[in-house]
Design an enzyme around this catalytic site. Structure first.
Site, PDB file in Angstrom:
ATOM      1  CB  CYS A 175      -3.522  -6.118   4.659  1.00  0.00           C
ATOM      2  SG  CYS A 175      -3.550  -4.561   5.563  1.00  0.00           S
ATOM      3  CG  HIS A 180      -4.442  -9.460   7.758  1.00  0.00           C
ATOM      4  ND1 HIS A 180      -3.142  -9.030   7.581  1.00  0.00           N
ATOM      5  CD2 HIS A 180      -5.179  -8.341   7.957  1.00  0.00           C
ATOM      6  CE1 HIS A 180      -3.111  -7.710   7.657  1.00  0.00           C
ATOM      7  NE2 HIS A 180      -4.336  -7.263   7.888  1.00  0.00           N
ATOM      8  CD  GLU A 205      -2.757  -0.858   2.602  1.00  0.00           C
ATOM      9  OE1 GLU A 205      -3.086   0.280   2.983  1.00  0.00           O
ATOM     10  OE2 GLU A 205      -3.065  -1.892   3.211  1.00  0.00           O
TER      11      GLU A 205
END
Lengths: 129, 349
Positions: free
Chosen positions: B112, B234, B80
């Site tokens: 992500c 995650h 990002e």
């Protein structure tokens, strides 16, 4: 630095690509096209340095040009690469940490960014090994 | 079978404690650290960005296993925080690892999960025979606005994976994804910091997609959580992965090696790649690993991985590069003022 000038040195800056004389074994960084010792008897070939070296001497930069000002104070050192030639580069550590004889290894870092809209120049710096 | 040929991770050496950030904003640091399960986070050096961290991670991977540079046919960097809006990070990484010029390259962005999307792309290219090796990287110098909840976790780091089918250290048995248009977190063009939907990033976003991909994977593979030795989810904080693991039926022991977030923070695109790296650092041949990433916007990629004998063979030298545990050790702590300088939060004239 103009963009083409930075680009021409890119391979040397990224991967410590230099040259060596196969006749006498001397290494050069930045690369040389002619061995100053062997002259016409020398045979120059490309080589890539391991990136390991030793601090031979250093200076702590406390007043820098505007592009580097945010990093002050920082050590700038003459590093003798394991292959035998010397180069000047920034060592990323505290000013009180650096010393002559310190073993260092290469890392890939930003060298300079030309303002918010200009090119970002990457290259090799060193950290304590 | 297609799999991971080698891997490497990178984490900057600077840290800031959650309590130090809370001190500046007049918040209860101990309460926030306990709530998020994040004690401290990594901070990039003044001259570090997604490109420099990607290069270091890729070089660590190649130190563990030297593969012919001219056989690397693709490099994808998921992030990002690509330093340029237009100019590929992946081309610079390719040049710095001497893989150019006969290769394809592109930068990925899917919040992500861009790093795991890169792994999937490399798997496809290797399986189809288009390339011998592909390099997939997930890395970020994550952004979080001053005073925003994200500031307590947004950190820096990344990991690189070389994907191929030539004696991999870990075979990727299967991958699948679960994606929908869910606006839980975004950053508009030209904006410095991302925006988010607060609690909306929980149930309809993270939990729905992670569970969606995880259930899909176990259904397609005919497995249950007890079939796996390790699981990586995650990790925007420590609370979410622990909760989703429990909801799916995984134990805290299974997720422990890959849960770096309490000492690392959220490295965005680097989070799951670093979690996989930390797990491979301690994995043994035969270990079965379950992975599910998450990217806001939103989607999840799941992977079913089996570690092979190659991880302990002569072709692979795990100790030739630092482990995630070693990268997390001996951090250098910053106060908020120095942290603000490192993150470019101070506007200089």
């Amino acid at each position: 630095m103009s963009v083409p000038r930075y680009w021409r040195k890119q391979l040397n800056r990224y991967n410590l690509k230099g040259s060596k004389c196969e006749t006498c074994g001397r290494h050069f960084f930045p690369p040389r096209g002619l061995c100053p010792e062997c002259r016409r008897d020398g045979k120059i070939v490309d080589c890539e340095f391991s990136g390991n070296g030793t601090v031979r001497t250093f200076s702590i930069i406390r007043t820098a040009s505007s592009d580097y000002d945010i990093q002050t104070p920082y050590p700038l050192a003459i590093i003798e690469l394991d292959e035998g030639t010397c180069m000047t580069a920034q060592v990323i550590c505290e000013p009180e940490e650096i010393h002559i004889g310190m073993k260092v290894k290469r890392v890939f870092r930003r060298i300079i960014a030309e303002g918010n809209g200009g090119v970002i120049v990457y290259g090799t710096k060193f950290v304590p090994a | 079978m297609v799999g991971i040929i080698t891997y490497g991770a990178y984490i900057p050496r600077y840290r800031i404690k959650t309590e130090e950030i809370a001190r500046v904003w007049g918040a209860n640091g101990a309460e926030i650290a306990a709530g998020l399960g994040v004690k401290e986070k990594s901070v990039p050096d003044l001259d570090e960005d997604t490109i420099t961290m990607s290069v270091e991670a890729a070089r660590s991977a190649l130190a563990r296993r030297d593969i012919p540079r001219d056989a690397i046919g693709a490099i994808y960097v998921g992030s990002e925080s690509h330093p340029y809006a237009v100019k590929p990070s992946s081309a610079t990484v390719g040049e710095a690892i001497c893989a150019t010029p006969v290769m394809t390259a592109a930068d990925y962005e899917f919040a992500c999960k861009a790093g795991t999307a890169a792994i999937q792309t490399c798997m496809g290219l290797v399986k189809s025979g288009m390339v011998k090796y592909g390099c997939a990287i997930g890395a970020d110098t994550a952004q979080g606005a001053p005073g925003d909840a994200l500031e307590y976790t947004a950190s820096a780091g990344g990991a690189a994976f070389f994907i191929g089918n030539d004696n991999p250290i870990a075979e990727i048995n299967h991958t699948c994804s679960y994606t929908s248009d869910t606006p839980d977190f975004w950053r508009r063009e030209g904006q410095t910091y991302p925006s988010h939907g607060g609690r909306f990033s929980g149930d309809p976003a993270y939990f729905k997609h992670v569970q969606g991909a995880a259930h899909l994977m176990m259904e397609q593979m005919g497995t249950t959580p007890s079939d796996y030795d390790y699981a990586i989810f995650h990790q925007p904080n420590a609370k979410f992965p622990r909760k989703v693991a429990a909801m799916l039926g995984f134990t805290s022991t299974q997720i422990k090696p890959g849960l770096a977030v309490p000492r690392l923070g959220n490295t965005y695109s680097g989070a799951v790649p670093i979690g996989i790296s930390a797990t491979l650092d301690i994995a043994k041949p035969g270990d079965h690993i379950f992975v599910t990433s998450y990217g806001s916007g939103a989607g999840s990629d799941a992977f079913d991985i089996t570690v092979t004998d190659a991880i302990e063979s002569d072709v692979f030298n795990r100790s030739a590069a630092p482990t995630v545990e070693e990268l997390l050790a001996n951090g250098k702590y910053l106060d908020y003022a120095l942290y603000a300088k490192h993150k470019g939060k101070i506007v200089m004239q």
